[in-house]
Motif scaffolding. Sequence first.
Motif, mmCIF file in Angstrom:
data_model
loop_
_atom_site.group_PDB
_atom_site.id
_atom_site.type_symbol
_atom_site.label_atom_id
_atom_site.label_comp_id
_atom_site.label_asym_id
_atom_site.label_seq_id
_atom_site.Cartn_x
_atom_site.Cartn_y
_atom_site.Cartn_z
ATOM 1 N N LEU A 7 25.768 -28.483 -4.521
ATOM 2 C CA LEU A 7 25.384 -27.127 -3.906
ATOM 3 C C LEU A 7 26.632 -26.400 -3.191
ATOM 4 N N THR A 8 26.929 -25.400 -3.146
ATOM 5 C CA THR A 8 27.898 -24.434 -2.523
ATOM 6 C C THR A 8 27.542 -23.303 -1.908
ATOM 7 N N ALA A 17 22.465 -30.505 3.692
ATOM 8 C CA ALA A 17 21.345 -29.873 3.493
ATOM 9 C C ALA A 17 20.205 -30.735 2.717
ATOM 10 N N SER A 18 18.991 -30.497 3.099
ATOM 11 C CA SER A 18 17.773 -31.239 2.712
ATOM 12 C C SER A 18 17.510 -30.679 1.423
ATOM 13 N N GLN A 43 19.966 -35.840 1.238
ATOM 14 C CA GLN A 43 20.804 -35.085 1.968
ATOM 15 C C GLN A 43 21.841 -34.851 1.005
ATOM 16 N N THR A 44 22.407 -33.611 1.009
ATOM 17 C CA THR A 44 23.863 -33.383 0.576
ATOM 18 C C THR A 44 24.893 -34.217 1.189
ATOM 19 N N GLU A 59 8.329 -29.999 -15.149
ATOM 20 C CA GLU A 59 9.020 -28.947 -14.449
ATOM 21 C C GLU A 59 8.698 -29.206 -12.875
ATOM 22 N N TYR A 60 9.621 -28.936 -12.210
ATOM 23 C CA TYR A 60 9.847 -29.108 -10.713
ATOM 24 C C TYR A 60 10.356 -27.941 -9.957
ATOM 25 N N GLU A 61 9.881 -27.808 -8.680
ATOM 26 C CA GLU A 61 10.766 -27.000 -7.718
ATOM 27 C C GLU A 61 11.768 -27.932 -6.989
ATOM 28 N N LEU A 62 13.006 -27.321 -6.797
ATOM 29 C CA LEU A 62 14.093 -28.028 -6.251
ATOM 30 C C LEU A 62 14.123 -27.557 -4.787
ATOM 31 N N THR A 63 13.711 -27.877 -3.714
ATOM 32 C CA THR A 63 13.752 -27.019 -2.521
ATOM 33 C C THR A 63 14.971 -27.365 -1.592
ATOM 34 N N VAL A 64 15.576 -26.666 -1.082
ATOM 35 C CA VAL A 64 16.978 -26.730 -0.282
ATOM 36 C C VAL A 64 16.719 -26.132 1.092
ATOM 37 N N ASN A 65 17.005 -27.105 2.091
ATOM 38 C CA ASN A 65 16.862 -26.368 3.486
ATOM 39 C C ASN A 65 18.073 -26.787 3.946
ATOM 40 N N HIS A 66 18.339 -25.803 5.118
ATOM 41 C CA HIS A 66 19.660 -26.180 5.714
ATOM 42 C C HIS A 66 19.646 -25.484 7.138
#
Length: 303
Positions: A7-8, A17-18, A43-44, A59-66
Motif C-alpha cells: 500500500l502506498t 497501517a492496519s 500491520q503494513t 469475496e472480501y472487504e480489505l479494510t485499511v486504517n491509518h
Amino acid sequence: GHLRGRLTVRGRPLANASVSLTLWTEEDGPMSRMMPFSSNSEQTDSTGAYELKDRKVGEYELTVNHPERWMETVLRVTLHEGDNDFNFDLSDTILEGRVVDTAGNGIAGAELRPVVSRPGASSSSVMMFSVSGSTGGGTSVISIGGPDSRTVSNEDGSFRLHGVRPDVDLTLKVTSDGYQPADVEIDELNPDEVRTGIEVVLEVGSGLSIQVVGPDGNPGQFGSVKLERLDGGEDGKGDGVTRGSGFQGGGVEMQGMAPGRWNLTTTLYAMPTGPGEEMPDPAVDTREIVVVEGEPLELEVRF
C-alpha cells in the motif's frame, strides 16, 4: 488463499497501517461494517507491504486504517486459492483551513469530521477499480469515510485533514465545547487536490438544561428533544439549524447553544402497561425558547 501486496500514498509507502479482511456484503453503510466475520488485523511494514495468510477463498472487504489519515479505506477483493497479489496507491486529498470565533480568533481543539453530503449517501461512497492477481482477476470497490474519525484544530485554530473523499460534495462538521456546532459545505475535490483557505466561524454558545416531568410527576424516563433555530447569527445564517438529543431519566444537557430564538420539541414515550399491550402514542410538547449569549438556560417541560 494468501493475500499479499503493498500500500502506498502518492507512491510513498503507507507504513503502520492496519489491514484486515471481512466477508463481503452488498450493503454499503456503517451497519454492514459490524459483520462478525472480520479477521485479525495485520500491520503494513516500513515499505507498505502486508500479508494475510490462510484465508478461505471468496469475496472480501480489505479494510485499511491509518492514524494519520481521516478516512477508512475499504477495498473489495476476490481471494482465490493459492497466492493473490494486490497493490494499491491511495490518494491524499486534503482540506486545509482554520476554525475561528466571530471575532476572528483561532479556536484550538475543535473537532472536525467530513462526511459525504450527497442526499441519501452514506459516508462510505464507492468507486470501482480493476484488480489483478497472480491466480486470477477480481473486482475492487474502494469506500472512504470513517464516521467515527476525528481531527482537532491546532492552537491557532488551523487544521489539515488528510485523505478526504474526492469526487463528491462534502459536509465538514465542526464542534467545540462552548460553541454552536457548524456545518460547512465543500464542493467536490479532485484526487490529490489540496483545498486551502477554508474558514469555519463558530458562535459562542450557552448551556441549556432541560428537565422533563411526566404526567405522574416523575422524571420522564425515555424520550427526545429537537431544537430548530428560528433566528440569529450574522445575516440570518443560523436560521434553520437543528440540534437534537435523546434522554433517559428526565434530564438533557446541551452545550454551545447559539443565541437567538429556538423552537423546542420534546417527545416523551410511555412503555406498555402490560404483556401484549401496544406502545402508547408519545406525548409531544412544542414551545419557543430564547437563548442569550453567556446566560445558561434552565427549563422544565411538564406533561
